[in-house]
Design an enzyme around this catalytic site. Structure first.
Site, PDB file in Angstrom:
ATOM      1  N   GLU A   1      -3.143   8.460  11.056  1.00  0.00           N
ATOM      2  CA  GLU A   1      -4.306   8.674  10.201  1.00  0.00           C
ATOM      3  C   GLU A   1      -5.609   8.818  10.986  1.00  0.00           C
ATOM      4  O   GLU A   1      -6.461   9.635  10.647  1.00  0.00           O
ATOM      5  CB  GLU A   1      -4.453   7.535   9.175  1.00  0.00           C
ATOM      6  CG  GLU A   1      -3.460   7.580   8.029  1.00  0.00           C
ATOM      7  CD  GLU A   1      -2.099   7.002   8.380  1.00  0.00           C
ATOM      8  OE1 GLU A   1      -1.919   6.498   9.512  1.00  0.00           O
ATOM      9  OE2 GLU A   1      -1.204   7.037   7.525  1.00  0.00           O
TER      10      GLU A   1
ATOM     11  N   HIS B   1       0.607  -2.125  -0.273  1.00  0.00           N
ATOM     12  CA  HIS B   1       0.612  -0.791  -0.867  1.00  0.00           C
ATOM     13  C   HIS B   1       0.009  -0.768  -2.270  1.00  0.00           C
ATOM     14  O   HIS B   1       0.251   0.152  -3.033  1.00  0.00           O
ATOM     15  CB  HIS B   1       2.046  -0.238  -0.931  1.00  0.00           C
ATOM     16  CG  HIS B   1       2.551   0.263   0.387  1.00  0.00           C
ATOM     17  ND1 HIS B   1       2.678  -0.552   1.479  1.00  0.00           N
ATOM     18  CD2 HIS B   1       2.950   1.497   0.793  1.00  0.00           C
ATOM     19  CE1 HIS B   1       3.150   0.154   2.494  1.00  0.00           C
ATOM     20  NE2 HIS B   1       3.317   1.400   2.109  1.00  0.00           N
TER      21      HIS B   1
END
Lengths: 332, 366
Positions: free
Chosen positions: A60, A129
């Site tokens: 990322e 998450h």
């Protein structure tokens, strides 16, 4: 006027903007061959090719930073971060670079990029998450943070975000992708930084954003139908800048407020809203401002625990009832 | 494609042999084919950077310059060599040690000094300071203060060039300490995967602040890291302006023609501390002495005189001119206006937006 899903609204807008402007391209994990983890980008690789739909390594910081660099030269990257949780890995590029480049170089270049990313819990995905960490980004001057709750707003705000010359964090929510709503045939870009009163009312103001704005709307409509309670609903739509005026104007009218947020209570978005109401509508308040927020735990996996931790239509209804009881405004 | 790393002599060895006269060989062969005017020009620019940085250090101790102030002292040959490998239209991303690069990339020294002084005439209108200089015309796309933050950005700029089919090359400068952060690996991997025209340059001055390169890098020969990305890696003597220029020019042209990225390691020495306020007490006397012996400006001067390119009078004249230009930069900065506080909210957003907070600390929210 068509009725489409939030997912479809995002997909259509990306495609329209790519057709309109050669400088718009998509970059992210699994957006091409895999067609996106949530299928927002389905079919776009086939239509636009690898140059404009760019699958990245699972890295990322690297690919978000590359998008920032490309944006500095005038391209308009739309980054898909698989979930907002992974944005933390790219935090340096977002907060130290994307947000600062326009200011620290004295306005000589800007970063016209969009970071699309879903957040939220409720899917039994466990603690790492299921986070609502939009606050981290809403805190930073130089970033713009939008959080649409309906398909029509998703379209109008994504159009605005892609055409904006600043970095925009475009917050989605896993629970919204399959929700449906009416979308006009021609959608104009929304004005970033403006909230929207989605239901007029006089008894109480309910303030929400993203999933909880949708829940607030449903709760308000049900309270109206079942109990004759006339609640006003404010959908923030933009977390930075924040439209304090619209919130305060509504609370001055109704005299009480409940804030509905998916993030944690302490230091959350709701705290900022409550402070704004104190600043702008203190003399108009008939009751303390209530906040309905997620329980302050790392979100658990087990379904009953997860359900207990997240705000819902029921918990919001309870808070509205309690507030109206306190001011003697509830008809029984 | 196999990794094709090559290794040239490290800095100290090359410098020592040069002092003994063996590098030049007979008849000044080291400078054979070089234009004397260009060599004098290199000497002038290296001297200018030296004088500029001395004035910057002085300005810092006089409190005319605030914040951090990282100088290029001892790295002048690398700076000038690298910048002479680029076309004006090529783009440069640097770390926070960038004053010399800004000058050598073509920015007026006065504007560089004015940025250090925080004035409106500075390269970032006083918003950036020492670590954040920027100039589109000169192709300097920024100095960056976070170690390694510039590497993904440079890779993205190369992506934009590739996207539009341009022939520019991006150079991304960094220090040796940077090669251990994640962004270094992520960005080099992406640049190699996507064939992006970017040359990554590691200035290995052998110290990441006060930690030696062998204590922070498991593979202290940093150019070898290129192998992990099937990228060409090369090491060059950073005290030799011509060697740096030639190596960089080869890699830059290769990137321009093939889109292949490369990694160049320039081995250098820092004459002073990490920043102006760092006395460098962690360094051994031997290390400091070695750096002095390797001084690229003094050595290049001696070489040019020995080769007959310069005589003492011309050298002194060039040095006077460099001093005068550094002094003029200070005068320009001193005479430039401070930014007006009324401009505080000018650069938060490029696209105006509803409800943008323009609140000063004591202003009420409503």
């Amino acid at each position: 006027m068509a009725v489409i899903t939030y997912r479809q609204a995002l997909h259509d807008t990306l495609r329209d903007e790519m057709l309109r402007d050669e400088d718009v391209f998509l970059i992210g994990e699994e957006i091409g061959v895999f067609e996106g983890s949530y299928k927002i980008t389905a079919g776009l690789l086939k239509e636009f090719g690898e140059k404009r739909v760019r699958d990245t390594p699972i890295a990322e910081e690297g690919f978000v930073g590359a998008a920032v660099g490309a944006a500095m030269l005038g391209l308009r990257p739309v980054v898909e971060l698989m979930t907002i949780n992974f944005s933390l890995i790219a935090l340096d590029q977002i907060v130290n670079h994307a947000a600062k480049i326009y200011g620290m170089f004295g306005g000589q270049t800007s970063v016209p990029m969009v970071l699309r990313t879903p957040g939220g819990g409720g899917q039994q995905l466990g603690a790492t998450h299921s986070q609502n960490i939009e606050l981290y980004y809403a805190f930073v001057p130089g970033l713009k943070v939008v959080a649409p709750s309906t398909p029509a707003d998703a379209k109008a705000l994504l159009l605005a975000s892609i055409r904006d010359n600043d970095p925009v964090l475009f917050l989605e929510n896993l629970a919204l992708y399959n929700t449906k709503g009416e979308v006009p045939d021609v959608v104009e870009p929304a004005e970033i930084g403006k909230a929207k009163v989605t239901k007029q009312g006089t008894d109480i103001t309910i303030i929400g954003y993203s999933r909880m704005a949708m829940v607030a709307q449903q709760v308000a409509e049900k309270l109206q139908a079942d109990e004759g309670i006339n609640a006003e609903v404010v959908d923030l739509r933009s977390l930075r800048p924040l439209d304090r005026e619209t919130v305060v104007e509504s609370v001055r009218k109704t005299g009480c407020a409940v804030i509905a947020e998916d993030d944690w209570l302490t230091y959350g978005i709701g705290a900022e809203i409550a402070a704004s109401i104190s600043d702008g509508a203190f003399d108009y308040l008939d009751a303390p401002v209530r906040r309905v927020a997620a329980a302050e735990v790392p979100l658990p996996y087990a379904k009953p625990l997860e359900r207990a931790a997240l705000p819902s239509a029921e918990s919001l209804t309870t808070a509205v009832h309690q507030t109206l009881d306190a001011v003697g405004r509830r008809r029984r | 494609m196999a990794q094709t790393a090559t290794r040239t002599k490290p800095a100290t060895r090359a410098t020592k042999s040069r002092r003994s006269g063996s590098v030049r060989g007979s008849g000044g062969g080291r400078f054979a084919g070089e234009s004397p005017e260009l060599l004098k020009d290199y000497f002038y620019e290296m001297t200018l950077i030296r004088r500029f940085e001395e004035r910057a250090a002085q300005g810092y101790t006089q409190a005319k310059i605030g914040g951090y102030c990282h100088l290029n002292l001892g790295e002048e040959a690398t700076v000038v060599g690298l910048m002479r490998s680029l076309r004006k239209s090529d783009l440069l991303f640097t770390n926070y040690r960038e004053h010399g690069y800004a000058i050598a990339k073509g920015i007026e020294p006065g504007r560089v000094m004015a940025e250090l002084y925080g004035r409106t005439t500075g390269t970032s209108k006083g918003w950036g300071g020492s670590m954040h200089m920027f100039d589109v015309e000169a192709g300097l796309l920024g100095g960056y203060g976070i170690v390694g933050g510039q590497i993904p950005l440079a890779t993205g700029a190369a992506l934009a060039i590739d996207y539009r089919g341009g022939d520019q090359v991006v150079m991304c400068q960094m220090g040796d300490g940077t090669t251990n952060i994640g962004a270094f690996h992520e960005a080099l991997n992406i640049a190699a995967l996507w064939n992006l025209p970017v040359v990554f340059v590691v200035i290995n001055n052998q110290l990441g602040m006060g930690t030696t390169v062998d204590k922070s890098s498991a593979e202290p020969e940093l150019y070898k890291r290129a192998a992990a990305y099937r990228m060409h890696g090369e090491r060059v003597d950073g005290n030799d302006v011509l060697a740096v220029r030639d190596a960089a020019a080869r890699l830059v042209e290769q990137a321009r023609e093939t889109g292949r990225p490369a990694l160049l390691e320039a081995v250098s020495e820092r004459l002073k501390g990490h920043s102006v306020v760092d006395p460098g007490k962690y360094r051994s006397e031997e290390s400091v002495e070695q750096a002095k012996q390797a001084d690229p400006v003094a050595n290049f001067r001696a070489e040019l005189i020995e080769a007959g390119v310069l005589d003492e009078d011309v050298a002194v004249e060039i040095e006077r001119k460099a001093q005068a230009e550094a002094d003029a930069a200070v005068a320009f900065a001193d005479d430039s206006p401070h930014p007006d506080p009324s401009t505080l909210f000018h650069y938060t957003y490029a696209t105006p937006v509803a409800n943008d907070s323009r609140r000063l600390p004591a202003d009420p929210v409503f």
